[in-house]
Design a protein around this motif. Sequence first.
Motif, PDB file in Angstrom:
ATOM      1  N   ASN A  10       1.042  -1.344   0.019  1.00 16.90           N
ATOM      2  CA  ASN A  10      -0.017   0.082   0.037  1.00 16.90           C
ATOM      3  C   ASN A  10       0.856   1.340  -0.008  1.00 16.90           C
ATOM      4  OD1 ASN A  10      -2.118   1.655   0.347  1.00 16.90           O
ATOM      5  ND2 ASN A  10      -2.652   1.317   2.275  1.00 16.90           N
ATOM      6  N   GLU A  35     -11.520  -3.935   3.622  1.00 17.13           N
ATOM      7  CA  GLU A  35     -11.033  -3.177   2.221  1.00 17.13           C
ATOM      8  C   GLU A  35     -12.264  -2.152   1.840  1.00 17.13           C
ATOM      9  OE1 GLU A  35      -7.713  -6.040   0.997  1.00 17.13           O
ATOM     10  OE2 GLU A  35      -9.929  -6.297   0.063  1.00 17.13           O
ATOM     11  N   LYS A  67      -8.416   4.418  -1.780  1.00 19.30           N
ATOM     12  CA  LYS A  67      -9.133   5.150  -0.604  1.00 19.30           C
ATOM     13  C   LYS A  67      -8.780   6.665  -1.220  1.00 19.30           C
ATOM     14  CE  LYS A  67      -9.175   5.831   4.391  1.00 19.30           C
ATOM     15  NZ  LYS A  67      -9.029   7.308   4.083  1.00 19.30           N
ATOM     16  N   ASP A  68      -9.778   7.355  -1.193  1.00 22.48           N
ATOM     17  CA  ASP A  68      -9.871   8.852  -1.420  1.00 22.48           C
ATOM     18  C   ASP A  68      -9.457   9.226  -3.010  1.00 22.48           C
ATOM     19  OD1 ASP A  68     -10.214   9.441   1.412  1.00 22.48           O
ATOM     20  OD2 ASP A  68      -8.151   9.310   1.844  1.00 22.48           O
ATOM     21  N   ASN A  69      -9.407   8.181  -3.753  1.00 21.57           N
ATOM     22  CA  ASN A  69      -9.079   8.420  -5.126  1.00 21.57           C
ATOM     23  C   ASN A  69      -9.973   7.508  -5.761  1.00 21.57           C
ATOM     24  OD1 ASN A  69      -6.435   9.974  -4.908  1.00 21.57           O
ATOM     25  ND2 ASN A  69      -5.975   8.032  -3.906  1.00 21.57           N
ATOM     26  N   LEU A  70     -11.313   7.519  -5.477  1.00 21.16           N
ATOM     27  CA  LEU A  70     -12.260   6.726  -6.311  1.00 21.16           C
ATOM     28  C   LEU A  70     -12.762   7.289  -7.650  1.00 21.16           C
ATOM     29  CD1 LEU A  70     -14.710   5.590  -3.180  1.00 21.16           C
ATOM     30  CD2 LEU A  70     -12.840   4.242  -4.574  1.00 21.16           C
ATOM     31  N   ASN A  79      -6.743  -0.840  -1.532  1.00 23.34           N
ATOM     32  CA  ASN A  79      -6.071   0.076  -0.699  1.00 23.34           C
ATOM     33  C   ASN A  79      -5.859   1.418  -0.970  1.00 23.34           C
ATOM     34  OD1 ASN A  79      -6.858  -1.722   1.408  1.00 23.34           O
ATOM     35  ND2 ASN A  79      -4.732  -2.764   1.134  1.00 23.34           N
ATOM     36  N   SER A  87     -14.844  -1.368   3.866  1.00 19.28           N
ATOM     37  CA  SER A  87     -14.969  -0.208   4.775  1.00 19.28           C
ATOM     38  C   SER A  87     -14.036   0.983   4.335  1.00 19.28           C
ATOM     39  CB  SER A  87     -14.812  -0.747   6.097  1.00 19.28           C
ATOM     40  OG  SER A  87     -14.970   0.328   7.114  1.00 19.28           O
ATOM     41  N   ARG A  88     -12.740   0.759   4.099  1.00 14.85           N
ATOM     42  CA  ARG A  88     -11.816   1.652   3.974  1.00 14.85           C
ATOM     43  C   ARG A  88     -12.359   2.641   2.537  1.00 14.85           C
ATOM     44  NH1 ARG A  88      -8.348  -1.969   6.165  1.00 14.85           N
ATOM     45  NH2 ARG A  88      -7.765  -3.066   4.114  1.00 14.85           N
ATOM     46  N   LEU A  89     -12.798   1.739   1.487  1.00 13.65           N
ATOM     47  CA  LEU A  89     -13.000   2.442   0.256  1.00 13.65           C
ATOM     48  C   LEU A  89     -14.452   3.283   0.531  1.00 13.65           C
ATOM     49  CD1 LEU A  89     -12.794  -0.342  -2.466  1.00 13.65           C
ATOM     50  CD2 LEU A  89     -11.534   1.679  -2.182  1.00 13.65           C
ATOM     51  N   THR A  90     -15.382   2.881   1.298  1.00 12.24           N
ATOM     52  CA  THR A  90     -16.684   3.650   1.442  1.00 12.24           C
ATOM     53  C   THR A  90     -16.631   4.620   2.693  1.00 12.24           C
ATOM     54  OG1 THR A  90     -17.629   1.721   2.827  1.00 12.24           O
ATOM     55  CG2 THR A  90     -17.796   1.537   0.346  1.00 12.24           C
ATOM     56  N   GLY A  91     -15.946   4.283   3.468  1.00 11.40           N
ATOM     57  CA  GLY A  91     -16.043   4.931   4.677  1.00 11.40           C
ATOM     58  C   GLY A  91     -17.113   4.647   5.555  1.00 11.40           C
TER      59      GLY A  91
END
Length: 506
Positions: A324, A375, A354-357, A351, A377-381
């Motif tokens: 990552n 993963e 995240k913040d780069n969708l 990973n 959860s991290r992608l969506t918040g």
Amino acid sequence: MKIGNSVLIRNIDNYCINDLNIPSIVLMENAALKVIKNIDFERFKSFTIVCGSGNNGGDGLAVARHIFSMNMKVDIFIVGNHSMSKDCKANYDILKNMGINIKHIIKSEDIINLREALSENSMTIDAIFGIGLSRKIEGIYDEVTKIINEKSTYTLSIDIPSGMKCDSFGILGNSIEADKTVSFEVYKKGFLDYESEKYTGSIIIEKIGVPDYVVNKFHNKEYMTEINYIKNIIKKRNKYSHKGDFGRVTIIAGSEKFTGAAYISTMAAVRTGSGLVTLCTKKSVVDILKTKLVEAMSMSYEDNTFEEVILNSDSIAMGPGMGNDEFTFKQVRNILSKEGCPVVLDADALNVLKDNLELLKNSNRKIVITPHMGEMSRLTGINIKELVENRIDIAVNFAKEYNVVVLLKGYNTIITDGREVYINSTGSSKMASGGMGDALTGIITSFIGQGYEVLKATILGAYIHGYCGDILSKDMFCVNASHIIEKLPYIIEDLINKHENQFKLQ
């Protein structure tokens, strides 16, 4: 196997009754007959039937009539003092006309008779609440539920265990813990809960005379994958085909710390049947992996032909063991920004998003993402607790928003393109070990490279991955990724030639 909720069932019932003029009591009688069909009368000779006042209770009363007519012992109870639904009252009146004693449980003292019947009889049939329950079980209903769970030797629930949610996950305060659930027409969404088996026991889905076109008219394209569907989409190999017909697959994976992930995902693609597989990895680990990957090519990102390999690929996987870090992010951005073949993103390739969708949204490639709960959860918040409870809706909404196929890992893995939902029915906790996700990535990528449509390749990959684990689990305490890889070509060939139904849908 179609999945549905209470709204679907109400729409089906209303259409059958109002448009097809099928009397509702006919559907109730059909349901009762299918329950009777699923009772082993060699094993069970005496019955306690506990009913509510709605249509689920009516099902139970109809079952009681058939058992009584077979000259078997049956004790019948109705819980509560609510007015009965029309069809429940009709079956109640028939039993009274036959001279059958029906006991009512209204207050705590009335439970004494139930306790005695549960202790004496060999089967309990739960027909208290059906799929429409929306309130928490309290009062006398809670007491009855507890005594059934405590005293019943064997419990069969009609349609859904009383107290279990139908439309979402969990229970409403308390629930019957059944050994078997005989449900109707569709697999209920509530059955997909991680802890549902504690309440449902084995699940059997029965047809009760509703035409398939009526179910399809209201169904929301949510399915449980089953073996015949998988058999129908696996392609048999033409004997004149050559390796070029089975796809050029590129696996972008691995780093100094994680050579195993690169090896597993690459070998999974090889063993799934890809024609040509190339691993692209860090220069520092190429020589290590070359000695292990005798059936796949290995190269570094710095190789002069790297861009050419990417351009000529039929499918690409990215992420396993990459790390990552900024380097991984640049590789993912590079691939997603260019037009080309479908891409499967896993592990660190997710990973770094995240913040780069926007990289997903702006890409012209077909994309599959394969996150586990952490993963995702991290992608969506979204926190994991909320994600677990609403994972189907969250996966569907994410797939729609970013125009990707989502494979959300876990028990009852979810696969969706935002329009259709498939719940994978294979796999077990014996597969819970490092490298399993890497193997799954390689399998899916291989099927895409072989020419399968992206959603179907993902469904197929998830099913076969879990099915390998299921077969191996019969003789093994734990199953590792290397075991799956070794078994893959045998299992795929077996599925092509297999003739059986995984689910009992009749």
